[in-house]
Scaffold this active site. Structure first.
Site, short mmCIF file in Angstrom:
data_model
loop_
_atom_site.label_atom_id
_atom_site.label_comp_id
_atom_site.label_asym_id
_atom_site.label_seq_id
_atom_site.Cartn_x
_atom_site.Cartn_y
_atom_site.Cartn_z
N LYS A 115 0.84 -1.21 0.00
CA LYS A 115 0.00 0.00 0.00
C LYS A 115 0.88 1.26 0.00
CE LYS A 115 -4.07 -1.99 0.27
NZ LYS A 115 -4.00 -3.22 -0.53
C1 LIG Z 1 -9.89 -2.05 -1.24
C2 LIG Z 1 -9.30 -2.89 -0.15
N1 LIG Z 1 -10.03 -3.13 0.95
C3 LIG Z 1 -9.55 -3.85 1.96
C4 LIG Z 1 -8.28 -4.39 1.94
C5 LIG Z 1 -7.83 -5.25 3.05
O1 LIG Z 1 -6.66 -4.83 3.67
P1 LIG Z 1 -5.66 -5.88 4.35
O2 LIG Z 1 -4.99 -6.65 3.27
O3 LIG Z 1 -4.71 -5.01 5.12
O4 LIG Z 1 -6.45 -6.74 5.24
C6 LIG Z 1 -7.47 -4.14 0.81
C7 LIG Z 1 -6.08 -4.57 0.73
O5 LIG Z 1 -5.60 -5.57 0.51
C8 LIG Z 1 -8.00 -3.40 -0.27
O6 LIG Z 1 -7.28 -3.16 -1.36
#
Ligand SMILES: Cc1ncc(COP(=O)(O)O)c(C=O)c1O
Length: 401
Positions: free
Chosen positions: A205
């Site tokens: 990210k």
């Molecule tokens: C749009 C979106 N929502 C939620 C997430 C979930 O985040 P994480 O991978 O930190 O759990 C991500 C990332 O992977 C994402 O791109």
């Protein structure tokens, strides 16, 4: 042959090495691994940056979404979870976690199609669902409780329209800001506009840790307090709890690394914008490619619901390749040593996990189409102009221009 990755985390580490190494060393010395001082420091710094009252560190972006929804269920319904008659509107063109969080909070996701010029949920189609849904008239058998707009690829959703609808229908707005740290809608940072904002610090990210972590932002004191309870087993007192909780704390070490990297976030977002500008200039006019909406393309979109503001932080620089050539271009670039990615190849309503567990607002034809066309190009903030031009040259070569 020169290899160009989507991202080069090794290179980024070398760039920030002194800060990151010092932050890790500090943790090794104080040994406060659970909710150490870096967690609160990061929460305070990000709250100030976003302009919100509270930021609560959590273990991932997914948990940030789930905790937001669980606390909303507790606050709004006085229940631990939503139930299946509670509907939450979101986009089918996102990462699985957005929709999955709705299921985990007990509610039903309602997928509403996107505006293909921004790839974000189309506010007009949200409105259409709300006005045409016959169940709404009886409100009681079905209850539409909220909206989760996802600022996909770092591009802000039209928050004016979404807030207007939310106010009219008394809905909460949970911003999924996983891909848009630092991005703005007009004068406001994303994550500071809705009821809560859910951030991910997944390593790739814009602000990424060295593992999983995330954060929730909110101006709501009750939600923030509940969030802090749920992330550590469900109580203020760990040994005498009130709610069904989780172990979803933000790790001290991640917080320390994120604090070190946070210093660079505005510089790195600006670097992403500069790379995007080169792509915009060099790739415009190629027949068969649609570029992300930007300053120079805004004019032609005046009739749509999309509105462009220079808030995009280009978590991804994503083009559309028409005429079924996307997969061929991907392979062509791969053979030239250039990585690309498809975010996302399957819309949520086509996934088994949502089968029989979601509702859809009529046709989702835009989402069904873009999954076949989108291709994200490398946008490593430290990628130099020569490398970006190298990518551009091979794309032009493919299209014979
Ligand atoms: C749009 C979106 N929502 C939620 C997430 C979930 O985040 P994480 O991978 O930190 O759990 C991500 C990332 O992977 C994402 O791109």
């Amino acid at each position: 042959m020169k290899q160009i990755p989507m991202l080069d985390l090794q290179l980024e580490y070398q760039y920030m090495k002194e800060d990151i190494d010092a932050a890790i060393k500090e943790c090794l010395e104080h040994q406060k691994w659970i909710l150490g001082p870096e967690v609160e420091e990061l929460e305070n710094k990000i709250a100030e940056y976003l302009g919100v009252k509270h930021c609560v560190g959590v273990s991932s972006g997914t948990e940030a979404l789930v905790l937001s929804l669980r606390t909303l269920a507790i606050k709004l319904k006085g229940l631990e979870y939503f139930d299946k008659t509670d509907e939450i509107i979101t986009t089918p063109f996102t990462f699985t976690a957005t929709g999955d969080a709705i299921l985990r909070a007990g509610a039903t996701p309602v997928f509403v199609d996107i505006d293909p010029t921004t790839y974000n949920i189309d506010p007009m189609k949200i409105k259409q669902y709300l006005t045409q849904n016959p169940k709404l008239k009886t409100r009681g058998s079905t209850n539409i409780v909220g909206i989760i707009p996802v600022h996909l690829y770092g591009q802000p959703c039209n928050m004016d329209e979404i807030l207007k609808i939310a106010q009219e229908y008394n809905l909460f707005v949970l911003e999924d800001v996983a891909q848009a740290f630092g991005s703005m809608w007009k004068e406001k940072k994303l994550g500071s506009i809705g009821t809560t904002g859910a951030f991910s610090f997944f390593p790739s990210k814009n602000l990424g840790g060295f593992g999983d972590s995330g954060m929730v932002s909110t101006n709501d004191d009750t939600l923030a307090e509940l969030m802090r309870m749920l992330l550590k087993h469900g109580g203020k007192d760990k040994y005498n709890v009130d709610h069904i909780g989780y172990n979803a704390r933000l790790d001290t070490l991640q917080a320390a690394i994120l604090l070190a990297k946070f210093k660079y976030i505005d510089e790195f977002n600006e670097r992403r914008r500069k790379i995007a500008e080169i792509y915009n200039q060099e790739l415009s006019g190629i027949d068969g490619i649609v570029l992300p909406i930007n300053h120079s393309t805004t004019q032609s979109f005046n009739n749509s619901t999309s509105e462009y503001h220079h808030g995009h932080v280009y978590h991804q620089y994503t083009i559309r390749v028409n005429s079924g050539q996307r997969d061929e271009l991907l392979k062509y670039l791969k053979d030239k040593g250039i990585s690309t990615m498809i975010y996302y190849p399957v819309p949520l309503h086509k996934m088994k996990v949502f089968d029989g567990r979601c509702a859809v607002n009529g046709s989702l034809k835009e989402s069904d189409q873009v999954v076949k066309d989108v291709l994200s190009l490398p946008i490593e903030p430290l990628q130099n102009e020569k490398e970006t031009k190298h990518i551009v040259d091979w794309i032009k070569n493919y299209f014979g221009t």
